[in-house]
Design a protein around this motif. Sequence first.
Motif, mmCIF file in Angstrom:
data_model
loop_
_atom_site.group_PDB
_atom_site.id
_atom_site.type_symbol
_atom_site.label_atom_id
_atom_site.label_comp_id
_atom_site.label_asym_id
_atom_site.label_seq_id
_atom_site.Cartn_x
_atom_site.Cartn_y
_atom_site.Cartn_z
ATOM 1 N N GLY A 1 0.792 -1.227 0.000
ATOM 2 C CA GLY A 1 0.000 0.000 0.000
ATOM 3 C C GLY A 1 0.818 1.268 0.000
ATOM 4 N N GLU A 2 2.111 1.176 -0.193
ATOM 5 C CA GLU A 2 2.952 2.368 -0.273
ATOM 6 C C GLU A 2 3.004 2.840 -1.720
ATOM 7 N N ILE A 3 3.305 4.116 -1.898
ATOM 8 C CA ILE A 3 3.399 4.722 -3.227
ATOM 9 C C ILE A 3 4.884 4.904 -3.540
ATOM 10 N N VAL A 4 5.317 4.368 -4.679
ATOM 11 C CA VAL A 4 6.714 4.485 -5.094
ATOM 12 C C VAL A 4 6.760 5.353 -6.348
ATOM 13 N N ILE A 5 7.682 6.313 -6.339
ATOM 14 C CA ILE A 5 7.812 7.251 -7.457
ATOM 15 C C ILE A 5 9.249 7.252 -7.942
ATOM 16 N N THR B 1 8.899 -6.947 -1.641
ATOM 17 C CA THR B 1 9.239 -5.548 -1.413
ATOM 18 C C THR B 1 10.196 -5.044 -2.504
ATOM 19 N N THR B 2 10.216 -5.730 -3.635
ATOM 20 C CA THR B 2 11.126 -5.377 -4.723
ATOM 21 C C THR B 2 10.431 -4.503 -5.755
ATOM 22 N N ILE B 3 11.114 -3.443 -6.158
ATOM 23 C CA ILE B 3 10.665 -2.540 -7.215
ATOM 24 C C ILE B 3 11.599 -2.731 -8.406
ATOM 25 N N TYR B 4 11.031 -2.839 -9.600
ATOM 26 C CA TYR B 4 11.814 -2.975 -10.826
ATOM 27 C C TYR B 4 11.770 -1.657 -11.583
ATOM 28 N N VAL B 5 12.942 -1.211 -12.042
ATOM 29 C CA VAL B 5 13.076 0.095 -12.660
ATOM 30 C C VAL B 5 13.637 -0.047 -14.067
ATOM 31 N N ALA B 6 12.942 0.563 -15.052
ATOM 32 C CA ALA B 6 13.487 0.657 -16.408
ATOM 33 C C ALA B 6 14.396 1.878 -16.419
ATOM 34 N N ASN B 7 15.678 1.619 -16.348
ATOM 35 C CA ASN B 7 16.703 2.644 -16.247
ATOM 36 C C ASN B 7 17.086 3.072 -17.667
ATOM 37 N N ARG B 8 16.479 4.147 -18.144
ATOM 38 C CA ARG B 8 16.614 4.533 -19.546
ATOM 39 C C ARG B 8 18.045 4.870 -19.944
ATOM 40 N N GLY B 9 18.747 5.618 -19.117
ATOM 41 C CA GLY B 9 20.109 6.026 -19.461
ATOM 42 C C GLY B 9 21.031 4.851 -19.715
ATOM 43 N N ALA B 10 20.937 3.830 -18.883
ATOM 44 C CA ALA B 10 21.810 2.655 -19.018
ATOM 45 C C ALA B 10 21.164 1.538 -19.835
ATOM 46 N N GLU C 1 18.756 -0.605 -19.065
ATOM 47 C CA GLU C 1 18.736 -1.835 -18.274
ATOM 48 C C GLU C 1 17.593 -1.791 -17.278
ATOM 49 N N ILE C 2 17.286 -2.952 -16.726
ATOM 50 C CA ILE C 2 16.305 -3.055 -15.642
ATOM 51 C C ILE C 2 17.093 -3.221 -14.348
ATOM 52 N N ARG C 3 16.798 -2.378 -13.366
ATOM 53 C CA ARG C 3 17.434 -2.471 -12.048
ATOM 54 C C ARG C 3 16.348 -2.809 -11.043
ATOM 55 N N SER C 4 16.743 -3.367 -9.918
ATOM 56 C CA SER C 4 15.765 -3.673 -8.878
ATOM 57 C C SER C 4 16.203 -3.053 -7.559
ATOM 58 N N PHE C 5 15.209 -2.637 -6.779
ATOM 59 C CA PHE C 5 15.418 -2.052 -5.463
ATOM 60 C C PHE C 5 14.531 -2.783 -4.487
ATOM 61 N N ASP C 6 15.065 -3.123 -3.347
ATOM 62 C CA ASP C 6 14.268 -3.728 -2.289
ATOM 63 C C ASP C 6 13.884 -2.619 -1.326
ATOM 64 N N THR C 7 12.609 -2.313 -1.234
ATOM 65 C CA THR C 7 12.162 -1.220 -0.383
ATOM 66 C C THR C 7 12.331 -1.526 1.095
ATOM 67 N N ALA C 8 12.670 -2.768 1.416
ATOM 68 C CA ALA C 8 12.942 -3.129 2.812
ATOM 69 C C ALA C 8 14.364 -2.714 3.212
ATOM 70 N N GLY C 9 15.104 -2.157 2.281
ATOM 71 C CA GLY C 9 16.407 -1.613 2.635
ATOM 72 C C GLY C 9 17.624 -2.223 1.982
#
Length: 186
Positions: A115-119, A163-172, A174-182
Amino acid sequence: MSHRLALVIAVLCAVASAQVNDAPTHYVWALDSGDQTAPTPIIRVYTPSGFEFATIVVPGTGPARALAFDRLGNGYVCRGDLVYQLDRTGAATGATFSPPLGANNAQDVVETPQGEIVISWGATAAASAICVYDTAGNLISTFTDPALDHPRRITCSADPSSTTIYVANRGAQEIRSFDTAGAPPT
């Protein structure tokens, strides 16, 4: 015996017909970003049959880049350096999401299973960040990485424990992932 069989068949037919839906049931909201040199973005709302039902003026200034919804039906529109929360009718609720220091250009928004909002923020490496907010717009955490460059699109798993967010990293490119749990980005 035949009356019981007829009753069972009638009940099954009634249940089966109640579950059949032969027509669309949802309205479609589409972000029309407008002209890139003088943007006047609007949200177009279409009926289930495809007719344009309404247009909603997008709040804020600058280019509109993304539109998403949470499980409660609130809309979130990325425009310029802010993200605006909209209610179910498309009216601005007054809740806005601001970038952390050094970041700008709201790129995309998604609701996590928690239920969190990720930007995602930024059109350059120096101004890029992924931020987690509560639904009122309060910043919870920020993720940055030297390899993060113009995080154009983001998504997450529907798994409630993820808790993983996947990011389309346009500059590189590539797809990167971030774990919002830290956990650090990968």
